[in-house]
Design a protein around this motif. Structure first.
Motif, PDB file in Angstrom:
ATOM      1  N   GLN B   6      -0.520  -7.861  21.597  1.00 47.07           N
ATOM      2  CA  GLN B   6      -0.193  -7.120  20.379  1.00 47.07           C
ATOM      3  C   GLN B   6       1.242  -7.500  20.034  1.00 47.07           C
ATOM      4  O   GLN B   6       2.164  -7.171  20.771  1.00 47.07           O
ATOM      5  CB  GLN B   6      -0.318  -5.622  20.610  1.00 47.07           C
ATOM      6  CG  GLN B   6      -1.741  -5.165  20.853  1.00 47.07           C
ATOM      7  CD  GLN B   6      -1.821  -3.689  21.179  1.00 47.07           C
ATOM      8  OE1 GLN B   6      -2.134  -3.299  22.298  1.00 47.07           O
ATOM      9  NE2 GLN B   6      -1.569  -2.858  20.192  1.00 47.07           N
ATOM     10  N   SER B   7       1.411  -8.175  18.939  1.00 46.98           N
ATOM     11  CA  SER B   7       2.708  -8.772  18.615  1.00 46.98           C
ATOM     12  C   SER B   7       3.631  -7.832  17.846  1.00 46.98           C
ATOM     13  O   SER B   7       4.782  -8.181  17.572  1.00 46.98           O
ATOM     14  CB  SER B   7       2.506 -10.054  17.806  1.00 46.98           C
ATOM     15  OG  SER B   7       1.786  -9.757  16.630  1.00 46.98           O
ATOM     16  N   GLN B   8       3.135  -6.651  17.506  1.00 44.43           N
ATOM     17  CA  GLN B   8       3.931  -5.691  16.733  1.00 44.43           C
ATOM     18  C   GLN B   8       4.313  -4.523  17.639  1.00 44.43           C
ATOM     19  O   GLN B   8       3.508  -3.617  17.827  1.00 44.43           O
ATOM     20  CB  GLN B   8       3.130  -5.164  15.541  1.00 44.43           C
ATOM     21  CG  GLN B   8       2.582  -6.235  14.628  1.00 44.43           C
ATOM     22  CD  GLN B   8       1.362  -5.722  13.843  1.00 44.43           C
ATOM     23  OE1 GLN B   8       0.509  -5.061  14.406  1.00 44.43           O
ATOM     24  NE2 GLN B   8       1.282  -6.042  12.562  1.00 44.43           N
ATOM     25  N   PRO B   9       5.509  -4.480  18.180  1.00 41.65           N
ATOM     26  CA  PRO B   9       5.885  -3.349  19.039  1.00 41.65           C
ATOM     27  C   PRO B   9       5.908  -2.032  18.272  1.00 41.65           C
ATOM     28  O   PRO B   9       5.590  -0.988  18.824  1.00 41.65           O
ATOM     29  CB  PRO B   9       7.292  -3.710  19.513  1.00 41.65           C
ATOM     30  CG  PRO B   9       7.449  -5.153  19.255  1.00 41.65           C
ATOM     31  CD  PRO B   9       6.551  -5.497  18.105  1.00 41.65           C
ATOM     32  N   GLU B  10       6.309  -2.096  16.990  1.00 40.04           N
ATOM     33  CA  GLU B  10       6.380  -0.880  16.186  1.00 40.04           C
ATOM     34  C   GLU B  10       5.921  -1.176  14.763  1.00 40.04           C
ATOM     35  O   GLU B  10       6.173  -2.264  14.240  1.00 40.04           O
ATOM     36  CB  GLU B  10       7.825  -0.358  16.132  1.00 40.04           C
ATOM     37  CG  GLU B  10       8.404   0.051  17.464  1.00 40.04           C
ATOM     38  CD  GLU B  10       9.806   0.613  17.342  1.00 40.04           C
ATOM     39  OE1 GLU B  10      10.607   0.403  18.273  1.00 40.04           O
ATOM     40  OE2 GLU B  10      10.098   1.248  16.320  1.00 40.04           O
ATOM     41  N   MET B  11       5.262  -0.183  14.188  1.00 33.42           N
ATOM     42  CA  MET B  11       4.872  -0.264  12.779  1.00 33.42           C
ATOM     43  C   MET B  11       5.115   1.105  12.161  1.00 33.42           C
ATOM     44  O   MET B  11       5.072   2.130  12.852  1.00 33.42           O
ATOM     45  CB  MET B  11       3.393  -0.632  12.633  1.00 33.42           C
ATOM     46  CG  MET B  11       3.072  -2.053  13.032  1.00 33.42           C
ATOM     47  SD  MET B  11       3.594  -3.254  11.809  1.00 33.42           S
ATOM     48  CE  MET B  11       2.324  -3.015  10.554  1.00 33.42           C
ATOM     49  N   SER B  12       5.323   1.105  10.854  1.00 37.35           N
ATOM     50  CA  SER B  12       5.445   2.394  10.177  1.00 37.35           C
ATOM     51  C   SER B  12       4.670   2.353   8.877  1.00 37.35           C
ATOM     52  O   SER B  12       4.428   1.276   8.312  1.00 37.35           O
ATOM     53  CB  SER B  12       6.917   2.737   9.928  1.00 37.35           C
ATOM     54  OG  SER B  12       7.492   1.791   9.047  1.00 37.35           O
ATOM     55  N   VAL B  13       4.278   3.523   8.425  1.00 32.41           N
ATOM     56  CA  VAL B  13       3.476   3.635   7.203  1.00 32.41           C
ATOM     57  C   VAL B  13       3.792   4.968   6.541  1.00 32.41           C
ATOM     58  O   VAL B  13       4.126   5.944   7.215  1.00 32.41           O
ATOM     59  CB  VAL B  13       1.972   3.516   7.541  1.00 32.41           C
ATOM     60  CG1 VAL B  13       1.512   4.669   8.433  1.00 32.41           C
ATOM     61  CG2 VAL B  13       1.129   3.408   6.285  1.00 32.41           C
ATOM     62  N   GLN B  14       3.676   4.987   5.233  1.00 34.56           N
ATOM     63  CA  GLN B  14       3.803   6.240   4.505  1.00 34.56           C
ATOM     64  C   GLN B  14       2.466   6.968   4.551  1.00 34.56           C
ATOM     65  O   GLN B  14       1.390   6.354   4.522  1.00 34.56           O
ATOM     66  CB  GLN B  14       4.162   5.986   3.036  1.00 34.56           C
ATOM     67  CG  GLN B  14       5.579   5.464   2.799  1.00 34.56           C
ATOM     68  CD  GLN B  14       6.640   6.481   3.170  1.00 34.56           C
ATOM     69  OE1 GLN B  14       7.579   6.187   3.892  1.00 34.56           O
ATOM     70  NE2 GLN B  14       6.484   7.694   2.668  1.00 34.56           N
ATOM     71  N   GLU B  15       2.565   8.277   4.627  1.00 35.81           N
ATOM     72  CA  GLU B  15       1.368   9.105   4.592  1.00 35.81           C
ATOM     73  C   GLU B  15       0.517   8.712   3.386  1.00 35.81           C
ATOM     74  O   GLU B  15       1.049   8.428   2.300  1.00 35.81           O
ATOM     75  CB  GLU B  15       1.798  10.572   4.484  1.00 35.81           C
ATOM     76  CG  GLU B  15       0.758  11.587   4.878  1.00 35.81           C
ATOM     77  CD  GLU B  15       1.301  13.004   4.865  1.00 35.81           C
ATOM     78  OE1 GLU B  15       2.478  13.188   4.495  1.00 35.81           O
ATOM     79  OE2 GLU B  15       0.544  13.912   5.229  1.00 35.81           O
ATOM     80  N   ALA B  16      -0.796   8.658   3.596  1.00 37.71           N
ATOM     81  CA  ALA B  16      -1.801   8.337   2.578  1.00 37.71           C
ATOM     82  C   ALA B  16      -1.937   6.834   2.310  1.00 37.71           C
ATOM     83  O   ALA B  16      -2.859   6.429   1.594  1.00 37.71           O
ATOM     84  CB  ALA B  16      -1.559   9.058   1.259  1.00 37.71           C
ATOM     85  N   GLU B  17      -1.066   6.039   2.882  1.00 36.88           N
ATOM     86  CA  GLU B  17      -1.189   4.598   2.665  1.00 36.88           C
ATOM     87  C   GLU B  17      -1.958   3.942   3.822  1.00 36.88           C
ATOM     88  O   GLU B  17      -2.405   4.602   4.762  1.00 36.88           O
ATOM     89  CB  GLU B  17       0.203   3.983   2.486  1.00 36.88           C
ATOM     90  CG  GLU B  17       0.884   4.511   1.233  1.00 36.88           C
ATOM     91  CD  GLU B  17       2.101   3.717   0.824  1.00 36.88           C
ATOM     92  OE1 GLU B  17       2.563   3.918  -0.315  1.00 36.88           O
ATOM     93  OE2 GLU B  17       2.603   2.921   1.641  1.00 36.88           O
ATOM     94  N   THR B  18      -2.120   2.635   3.714  1.00 39.09           N
ATOM     95  CA  THR B  18      -2.926   1.868   4.678  1.00 39.09           C
ATOM     96  C   THR B  18      -2.018   0.995   5.540  1.00 39.09           C
ATOM     97  O   THR B  18      -1.023   0.443   5.040  1.00 39.09           O
ATOM     98  CB  THR B  18      -3.942   0.987   3.924  1.00 39.09           C
ATOM     99  OG1 THR B  18      -4.858   1.842   3.229  1.00 39.09           O
ATOM    100  CG2 THR B  18      -4.718   0.100   4.880  1.00 39.09           C
TER     101      THR B  18
END
Lengths: 115, 119
Positions: B6-18
């Motif tokens: 898994q090459s992404q140690p961290e990800m972030s997203v806004q609520e309701a988005e994909t």
């Protein structure tokens, strides 16, 4: 809903001491596993257990480690003489079968700290 | 031996988005299972979704779906309509389906991706 439980949640021990980590798998499950995760590293397989014997073990699972199902409900992992590098989160898991579709259910883990 | 990355140690997203979490794996086997597990803070890992390698159709579980590319050995997880409760560590995992092999039961995990969901 049935869950895998583990005790204690956190164990602190001195190097060279023996520790026993305990797990209560889901009651109708037949396959049992231990995994560990050193801080910042991958979750690694240690051992699988079926029909009162080890099915498979990793190279990590050396003579210092042993597993037991002493009473038909508990599943234990013993580390005979702990080393600093044994500090990790230890996860127990169980599954009903190995057939297609049977998932492994995980416990919350025991954090082992070796000083 | 199988490996999972898994090459992404961290990800972030806004609520309701994909958001899409990536996973690649390496194996010489043709029949296997792939899993995504979710581990909320201080909680146990729970299975999110499972894919059987012999099935061409991508697995879907409500807001969670996978993009399984067998030839590319890629297995990404898409979370639609992200919710605050989706915040967790996500692990990709591999399991052999070869019942005669020595590694039939064990799961091989990736490093994990921490997903943060912003309100």
């Amino acid at each position: 809903e049935p869950e895998v439980t583990q005790t204690p949640s956190h164990q602190v021990t001195q190097m060279g001491q023996e520790v026993i980590l305990r797990c209560v798998p889901i009651s109708n499950h037949l396959y049992f596993y231990w995994y560990r995760q050193i801080l910042g590293q991958k979750v690694e397989f240690l051992v699988s257990f079926y029909n009162n014997e080890i099915s498979e073990k990793s190279e990590i699972f050396d003579d210092q480690f042993s597993v037991e199902r002493p009473d038909g409900s508990n599943f234990t992992l013993k580390i005979r003489s702990t080393k600093l590098e044994d500090s990790a989160m230890y996860f127990c898991a169980s599954s009903e079968a190995l057939k297609r579709g049977h998932e492994q259910f995980f416990g919350p883990g025991t954090r082992l700290t070796v000083l | 031996a199988q490996t999972v990355t898994q090459s992404q140690p961290e990800m972030s997203v806004q609520e309701a988005e994909t958001v899409t979490l990536s996973c690649t794996y390496d194996t010489s086997e043709s029949d296997y299972y792939l899993f995504w597990y979710k581990q909320p803070p201080s909680r146990q890992m729970i299975l999110v979704i499972r894919q059987e390698a012999y099935k061409q159709q991508n697995a879907t579980e409500n807001r969670f779906s996978v993009n399984f590319q067998k030839a590319a050995k890629s297995f990404s997880l898409k979370i639609s309509d992200s919710q605050l409760g989706d915040a967790a560590m996500y692990f990709c995992a591999y399991r052999s389906a070869n019942i005669w092999g020595t590694s039939y039961g064990k799961l091989t995990f990736g490093q994990g991706t921490i997903l943060t969901v912003h309100p």
